[in-house]
Design an enzyme around this catalytic site. Structure first.
Site, PDB file in Angstrom:
ATOM      1  N   LEU A  46      -3.396  -3.865  11.212  1.00  0.00           N
ATOM      2  CA  LEU A  46      -2.751  -5.165  11.369  1.00  0.00           C
ATOM      3  C   LEU A  46      -2.008  -5.241  12.702  1.00  0.00           C
ATOM      4  O   LEU A  46      -1.218  -4.348  13.039  1.00  0.00           O
ATOM      5  CB  LEU A  46      -1.776  -5.392  10.210  1.00  0.00           C
ATOM      6  CG  LEU A  46      -1.180  -6.794  10.052  1.00  0.00           C
ATOM      7  CD1 LEU A  46      -2.257  -7.798   9.696  1.00  0.00           C
ATOM      8  CD2 LEU A  46      -0.093  -6.782   8.971  1.00  0.00           C
ATOM      9  N   SER A 112      -4.520   2.073   8.706  1.00  0.00           N
ATOM     10  CA  SER A 112      -3.736   1.062   8.003  1.00  0.00           C
ATOM     11  C   SER A 112      -4.656   0.028   7.342  1.00  0.00           C
ATOM     12  O   SER A 112      -5.527   0.400   6.566  1.00  0.00           O
ATOM     13  CB  SER A 112      -2.738   0.421   8.974  1.00  0.00           C
ATOM     14  OG  SER A 112      -1.752  -0.302   8.295  1.00  0.00           O
ATOM     15  N   GLN A 113      -4.468  -1.251   7.641  1.00  0.00           N
ATOM     16  CA  GLN A 113      -5.325  -2.276   7.048  1.00  0.00           C
ATOM     17  C   GLN A 113      -6.803  -2.009   7.309  1.00  0.00           C
ATOM     18  O   GLN A 113      -7.670  -2.322   6.496  1.00  0.00           O
ATOM     19  CB  GLN A 113      -4.940  -3.647   7.619  1.00  0.00           C
ATOM     20  CG  GLN A 113      -5.786  -4.799   7.127  1.00  0.00           C
ATOM     21  CD  GLN A 113      -5.323  -6.135   7.688  1.00  0.00           C
ATOM     22  OE1 GLN A 113      -4.374  -6.728   7.197  1.00  0.00           O
ATOM     23  NE2 GLN A 113      -5.984  -6.606   8.737  1.00  0.00           N
ATOM     24  N   ASP A 229       6.489   7.212   6.658  1.00  0.00           N
ATOM     25  CA  ASP A 229       5.708   6.146   7.269  1.00  0.00           C
ATOM     26  C   ASP A 229       6.567   4.914   7.566  1.00  0.00           C
ATOM     27  O   ASP A 229       6.503   4.332   8.631  1.00  0.00           O
ATOM     28  CB  ASP A 229       4.553   5.778   6.329  1.00  0.00           C
ATOM     29  CG  ASP A 229       3.665   4.698   6.886  1.00  0.00           C
ATOM     30  OD1 ASP A 229       2.609   5.024   7.427  1.00  0.00           O
ATOM     31  OD2 ASP A 229       4.039   3.500   6.764  1.00  0.00           O
ATOM     32  N   HIS A 296       4.850   4.919  10.861  1.00  0.00           N
ATOM     33  CA  HIS A 296       3.576   4.221  10.680  1.00  0.00           C
ATOM     34  C   HIS A 296       2.831   3.997  11.992  1.00  0.00           C
ATOM     35  O   HIS A 296       1.608   4.143  12.048  1.00  0.00           O
ATOM     36  CB  HIS A 296       3.810   2.880   9.979  1.00  0.00           C
ATOM     37  CG  HIS A 296       2.547   2.204   9.563  1.00  0.00           C
ATOM     38  ND1 HIS A 296       1.721   2.706   8.564  1.00  0.00           N
ATOM     39  CD2 HIS A 296       1.938   1.078  10.026  1.00  0.00           C
ATOM     40  CE1 HIS A 296       0.670   1.908   8.423  1.00  0.00           C
ATOM     41  NE2 HIS A 296       0.776   0.919   9.297  1.00  0.00           N
TER      42      HIS A 296
END
Length: 315
Positions: A46, A112-113, A229, A296
């Site tokens: 993202l 991630s996404q 994260d 993250h």
């Protein structure tokens, strides 16, 4: 008759010269050829872009020189908020020719996404040849936590009431709502989720059997996450005496209705083997790599993480 003679060579010198000439006349034996590394495809998360992965590219080039690495430059920045099925189609068109040119297989590194995008790709691509699917701090069982991203997108909503937006047709037009998973409104999630509930096999659909078969074509799935994260939630310690606590969120763990985190082996999607998770674990094809101390936004630039959790699987 006078004859012309040059200086004579010792007998030992003549033998050495003849041996050298014989070696020159031997056919050349080619040097052993090292098999080339499989191509690597990187899918961002993202609000990311391909530039975010410049350090990862350097690490791969250092340890696996000559590897063809493609960081897909699609749905960058705000475009990453577009519905995930739209993104899956775009990434599918981009990875298909790369796979076609790599008969020995490819590796996916998905952040991630992007890890959810890649899992959907594994489901919908009938002939994919993914050797290693590396899920890098990805919310594989959905998101349920307040983050800066959420506060920016929905400033008047908290996680307790965000389901009112995300489980509406309008909300499902945002990628993050496609994997919003509210454990207190499971019926709404199952009925409204147009993405996560489908790739998890939590809701019946005509392609469920085919998608499961496709997913199980993967060679291995490497799950990477950690307790520091700061974005991916929920968190729970595996054991206080067994190293750093992993992110069960990244490892297919998730909340029950009491917000107690259940591990992957306690999830219904695992127990029912709805998309092949249990089968994959049974054949030893799931690797879990927890790492503490990584925020993250640093997963794809941390060199120690690369050495321990990524590099060993880039054959």
């Amino acid at each position: 008759m006078l004859g012309l003679r040059g200086p004579g060579l010792p007998a030992a010198g003549i033998l050495c010269l003849l041996s050298f000439l014989a070696l020159l006349l031997l056919p050349t034996v080619p040097a052993p050829h090292r098999a080339s590394y499989k191509p690597v495809i990187v899918v961002h998360g993202l609000f990311d872009s391909s530039y975010s992965f410049r350090h990862l590219l350097e690490y791969i080039n250092e340890t696996h020189p000559g590897t063809v690495v493609t960081v897909l430059d699609l749905f960058d920045g705000r475009e990453s908020l577009r519905p995930l099925w739209e993104q899956v189609q775009g990434f599918r068109e981009a990875v298909a020719p790369i796979m076609a040119k790599a008969p020995q297989g490819v590796h996916l590194i998905c952040y991630s996404q992007g890890g959810l995008v890649c899992r959907a790709l594994l489901s919908v691509m009938d002939e994919h040849n993914v050797d290693s699917f590396i899920s890098l701090s990805s919310p594989q069982m959905g998101q349920y936590g307040d983050t800066d991203y959420l506060k920016w997108l929905f400033p008047t909503s908290m996680r307790s009431n965000l389901y009112r937006i995300c489980y509406s047709p309008w909300g499902q037009e945002f990628s993050i709502c496609n994997y919003w998973h509210d454990p207190h409104h499971d019926d709404l999630y199952l009925n409204a989720s147009s993405f996560l509930a489908l790739i998890n096999g939590e809701r019946d659909h005509p392609n469920a059997t085919v998608w499961r078969k496709n997913f199980l074509r993967v060679g291995r799935m490497v799950l990477i996450g950690g307790p520091d994260d700061g974005v991916i939630t929920p968190w729970q310690s595996s054991s206080p005496d067994n190293g750093p606590p992993p992110s069960l969120y990244s490892f297919f763990g998730f909340y029950d209705e009491n917000e107690t985190v259940l591990e992957m082996e306690e999830q219904l999607v695992y127990l029912r083997d709805s998309f092949g998770l249990k089968t994959l674990l049974a054949r030893g094809a799931i690797v879990r790599c927890p790492m503490a101390g990584i925020a993250h936004t640093a997963w794809h630039s941390n060199h120690t993480l690369y050495e321990i959790c990524i590099e060993p699987w880039l054959s």
